[in-house]
Design a protein around this motif. Structure first.
Motif, PDB file in Angstrom:
ATOM      1  N   LYS A   1     -10.629  16.513  -6.618  1.00 28.31           N
ATOM      2  CA  LYS A   1      -9.311  16.402  -5.989  1.00 28.31           C
ATOM      3  C   LYS A   1      -9.444  16.177  -4.485  1.00 28.31           C
ATOM      4  N   ALA A   2     -10.333  16.930  -3.853  1.00 32.94           N
ATOM      5  CA  ALA A   2     -10.536  16.789  -2.411  1.00 32.94           C
ATOM      6  C   ALA A   2     -11.098  15.414  -2.072  1.00 32.94           C
ATOM      7  N   ALA A   3     -12.065  14.956  -2.854  1.00 36.26           N
ATOM      8  CA  ALA A   3     -12.687  13.656  -2.594  1.00 36.26           C
ATOM      9  C   ALA A   3     -11.679  12.523  -2.752  1.00 36.26           C
ATOM     10  N   LEU A   4     -10.813  12.617  -3.752  1.00 35.19           N
ATOM     11  CA  LEU A   4      -9.767  11.605  -3.926  1.00 35.19           C
ATOM     12  C   LEU A   4      -8.910  11.498  -2.672  1.00 35.19           C
ATOM     13  N   GLU A   5      -8.492  12.636  -2.152  1.00 34.46           N
ATOM     14  CA  GLU A   5      -7.633  12.650  -0.971  1.00 34.46           C
ATOM     15  C   GLU A   5      -8.365  12.117   0.257  1.00 34.46           C
ATOM     16  N   VAL A   6      -9.611  12.523   0.428  1.00 36.08           N
ATOM     17  CA  VAL A   6     -10.367  12.133   1.621  1.00 36.08           C
ATOM     18  C   VAL A   6     -10.711  10.647   1.593  1.00 36.08           C
ATOM     19  N   PHE A   7     -11.214  10.153   0.462  1.00 33.95           N
ATOM     20  CA  PHE A   7     -11.560   8.733   0.378  1.00 33.95           C
ATOM     21  C   PHE A   7     -10.310   7.859   0.487  1.00 33.95           C
ATOM     22  N   ALA A   8      -9.201   8.312  -0.085  1.00 31.41           N
ATOM     23  CA  ALA A   8      -7.959   7.546   0.010  1.00 31.41           C
ATOM     24  C   ALA A   8      -7.483   7.459   1.454  1.00 31.41           C
ATOM     25  N   ALA A   9      -7.676   8.530   2.207  1.00 26.31           N
ATOM     26  CA  ALA A   9      -7.189   8.576   3.584  1.00 26.31           C
ATOM     27  C   ALA A   9      -8.118   7.868   4.568  1.00 26.31           C
TER      28      ALA A   9
ATOM     29  N   TYR B   1      -6.684   6.824  -7.787  1.00 26.62           N
ATOM     30  CA  TYR B   1      -7.845   6.250  -8.471  1.00 26.62           C
ATOM     31  C   TYR B   1      -7.840   4.725  -8.357  1.00 26.62           C
ATOM     32  N   SER B   2      -6.660   4.115  -8.402  1.00 24.35           N
ATOM     33  CA  SER B   2      -6.575   2.663  -8.221  1.00 24.35           C
ATOM     34  C   SER B   2      -7.064   2.273  -6.834  1.00 24.35           C
TER      35      SER B   2
ATOM     36  N   ASP C   1       5.611   5.632  -2.828  1.00 24.92           N
ATOM     37  CA  ASP C   1       7.022   5.347  -3.097  1.00 24.92           C
ATOM     38  C   ASP C   1       7.375   5.823  -4.503  1.00 24.92           C
ATOM     39  N   ASP C   2       7.677   7.106  -4.627  1.00 29.18           N
ATOM     40  CA  ASP C   2       7.939   7.691  -5.941  1.00 29.18           C
ATOM     41  C   ASP C   2       9.180   7.102  -6.605  1.00 29.18           C
ATOM     42  N   GLU C   3      10.197   6.784  -5.814  1.00 32.29           N
ATOM     43  CA  GLU C   3      11.423   6.234  -6.387  1.00 32.29           C
ATOM     44  C   GLU C   3      11.182   4.856  -6.990  1.00 32.29           C
ATOM     45  N   MET C   4      10.410   4.034  -6.289  1.00 30.00           N
ATOM     46  CA  MET C   4      10.140   2.688  -6.801  1.00 30.00           C
ATOM     47  C   MET C   4       9.231   2.732  -8.027  1.00 30.00           C
ATOM     48  N   LYS C   5       8.330   3.714  -8.074  1.00 26.59           N
ATOM     49  CA  LYS C   5       7.451   3.846  -9.242  1.00 26.59           C
ATOM     50  C   LYS C   5       8.266   4.014 -10.516  1.00 26.59           C
ATOM     51  N   LYS C   6       9.383   4.731 -10.410  1.00 24.23           N
ATOM     52  CA  LYS C   6      10.220   4.987 -11.581  1.00 24.23           C
ATOM     53  C   LYS C   6      10.866   3.713 -12.116  1.00 24.23           C
ATOM     54  N   LYS C   7      10.915   2.675 -11.292  1.00 23.46           N
ATOM     55  CA  LYS C   7      11.568   1.434 -11.686  1.00 23.46           C
ATOM     56  C   LYS C   7      10.618   0.452 -12.370  1.00 23.46           C
ATOM     57  N   VAL C   8       9.326   0.774 -12.365  1.00 25.56           N
ATOM     58  CA  VAL C   8       8.357  -0.101 -13.031  1.00 25.56           C
ATOM     59  C   VAL C   8       8.504   0.060 -14.541  1.00 25.56           C
ATOM     60  N   THR C   9       8.673  -1.048 -15.234  1.00 21.99           N
ATOM     61  CA  THR C   9       8.849  -1.031 -16.688  1.00 21.99           C
ATOM     62  C   THR C   9       7.760  -1.860 -17.356  1.00 21.99           C
ATOM     63  N   PRO C  10       7.532  -1.650 -18.649  1.00 21.66           N
ATOM     64  CA  PRO C  10       6.560  -2.488 -19.366  1.00 21.66           C
ATOM     65  C   PRO C  10       6.912  -3.970 -19.292  1.00 21.66           C
TER      66      PRO C  10
ATOM     67  N   ILE D   1      -0.954  -5.081 -12.000  1.00 20.80           N
ATOM     68  CA  ILE D   1      -1.036  -3.626 -12.184  1.00 20.80           C
ATOM     69  C   ILE D   1      -1.664  -2.966 -10.965  1.00 20.80           C
ATOM     70  N   GLN D   2      -2.787  -3.518 -10.508  1.00 22.92           N
ATOM     71  CA  GLN D   2      -3.476  -2.939  -9.357  1.00 22.92           C
ATOM     72  C   GLN D   2      -2.636  -3.049  -8.092  1.00 22.92           C
ATOM     73  N   GLY D   3      -1.967  -4.180  -7.928  1.00 22.71           N
ATOM     74  CA  GLY D   3      -1.134  -4.368  -6.744  1.00 22.71           C
ATOM     75  C   GLY D   3       0.037  -3.404  -6.704  1.00 22.71           C
ATOM     76  N   LEU D   4       0.701  -3.216  -7.839  1.00 24.47           N
ATOM     77  CA  LEU D   4       1.816  -2.275  -7.894  1.00 24.47           C
ATOM     78  C   LEU D   4       1.346  -0.848  -7.612  1.00 24.47           C
ATOM     79  N   ALA D   5       0.217  -0.476  -8.204  1.00 21.73           N
ATOM     80  CA  ALA D   5      -0.310   0.874  -7.993  1.00 21.73           C
ATOM     81  C   ALA D   5      -0.614   1.112  -6.520  1.00 21.73           C
ATOM     82  N   LEU D   6      -1.128   0.102  -5.842  1.00 24.95           N
ATOM     83  CA  LEU D   6      -1.479   0.236  -4.432  1.00 24.95           C
ATOM     84  C   LEU D   6      -0.238   0.274  -3.542  1.00 24.95           C
ATOM     85  N   PHE D   7       0.661  -0.680  -3.722  1.00 16.61           N
ATOM     86  CA  PHE D   7       1.807  -0.786  -2.828  1.00 16.61           C
ATOM     87  C   PHE D   7       2.862   0.293  -3.077  1.00 16.61           C
ATOM     88  N   LEU D   8       2.843   0.881  -4.267  1.00 16.90           N
ATOM     89  CA  LEU D   8       3.806   1.941  -4.570  1.00 16.90           C
ATOM     90  C   LEU D   8       3.175   3.321  -4.449  1.00 16.90           C
ATOM     91  N   LEU D   9       2.035   3.390  -3.776  1.00 22.08           N
ATOM     92  CA  LEU D   9       1.268   4.632  -3.681  1.00 22.08           C
ATOM     93  C   LEU D   9       2.122   5.796  -3.201  1.00 22.08           C
TER      94      LEU D   9
END
Length: 233
Positions: free
Chosen positions: A51-59, A140-141, A210-219, A200-208
């Motif tokens: 968990k710590a490594a995810l946060e540190v590498f992401a930042a 992770y993305s 943005d919780d509200e926009m994540k909810k709008k992603v549909t199949p 998929i990768q682009g959405l995961a990155l750009f919506l990192l």
């Protein structure tokens, strides 16, 4: 919630306080109860480090992140972190493997499901919407994007990734089959597959963040790049 170090010592004292020291050490390390305690301690430490490594590498990115930052965020001692991971590189490899495992399970569940090729693609898109846009999966993305752009800094990483990304190729014959049935768009199936994964990768990155926009992603948004626009719905 993970097991705190104090909880571990409380369990050890409660279970083994009356034993001679040598026997206590043997019980803690060799007995079924001792092995269970060790497994709990290991699982707790690994979860905190991950968990710590995810946060540190992401930042900070791979080159900006340090073992000291990971130790500080995890709240674990230097000795314990180095016990499980002797270097920043090994932690990063661990995160990459975790990301690959999450993706592999998501894809396998859909690709092994019954139905037509297009139905499997739709199932895959549903699975991805459920799993790929959580906070943890988005991190992770980001780790995978870093991994794919840090080849020179991490020897052997790209080879390792491509050895374990073979499940992506299972999408290609499904696209070809769906093209034959008229459900998928015509064109180069390799390019269609790449476009689908890139979306998929682009959405995961750009919506990192943005919780509200994540909810709008549909199949349907994910399958849009593959769908035959002339197909009746």
């Amino acid at each position: 919630m993970g097991v705190r170090p104090i909880d571990i010592w409380e369990m050890i004292i409660y279970n083994y306080i009356d034993l001679p020291f040598n026997q206590l050490i043997q019980e803690v390390t060799m007995s079924p109860r001792g092995k269970k305690l060790n497994e709990q301690m290991r699982a707790d430490a690994m979860a905190k480090i991950t968990k710590a490594a995810l946060e540190v590498f992401a930042a900070y990115g791979y080159h900006g992140a340090t073992m000291e930052q990971i130790m500080q965020v995890s709240g674990l001692s230097k000795g314990l972190v180095y016990h499980y991971f002797p270097s920043k590189e090994r932690i990063f490899f661990h995160l990459v493997d975790s990301a690959l495992e999450i993706s592999r399970n998501t894809w396998k569940d859909a690709l092994d499901s019954p139905g037509t090729a297009w139905e499997k693609i739709e199932k895959l898109s549903e699975n991805i919407v459920k799993t790929a846009f959580t906070d943890e999966s988005s991190l992770y993305s980001l780790i995978m994007i870093q991994a794919m752009t840090q080849e020179k800094g991490i020897p052997g990483l790209m080879e390792h990734i491509f050895q374990h990304l073979t499940f992506y190729n299972e999408l290609l014959p499904l696209i070809i089959e769906a093209q034959k049935s008229g459900e998928a768009a015509q064109g180069d199936p390799d390019l269609l597959m790449i476009s689908y994964v890139a979306l998929i990768q682009g959405l995961a990155l750009f919506l990192l963040n943005d919780d509200e926009m994540k909810k709008k992603v549909t199949p349907e948004i994910l399958t849009y790049v593959l769908r035959n626009s002339e197909r009746s719905t």
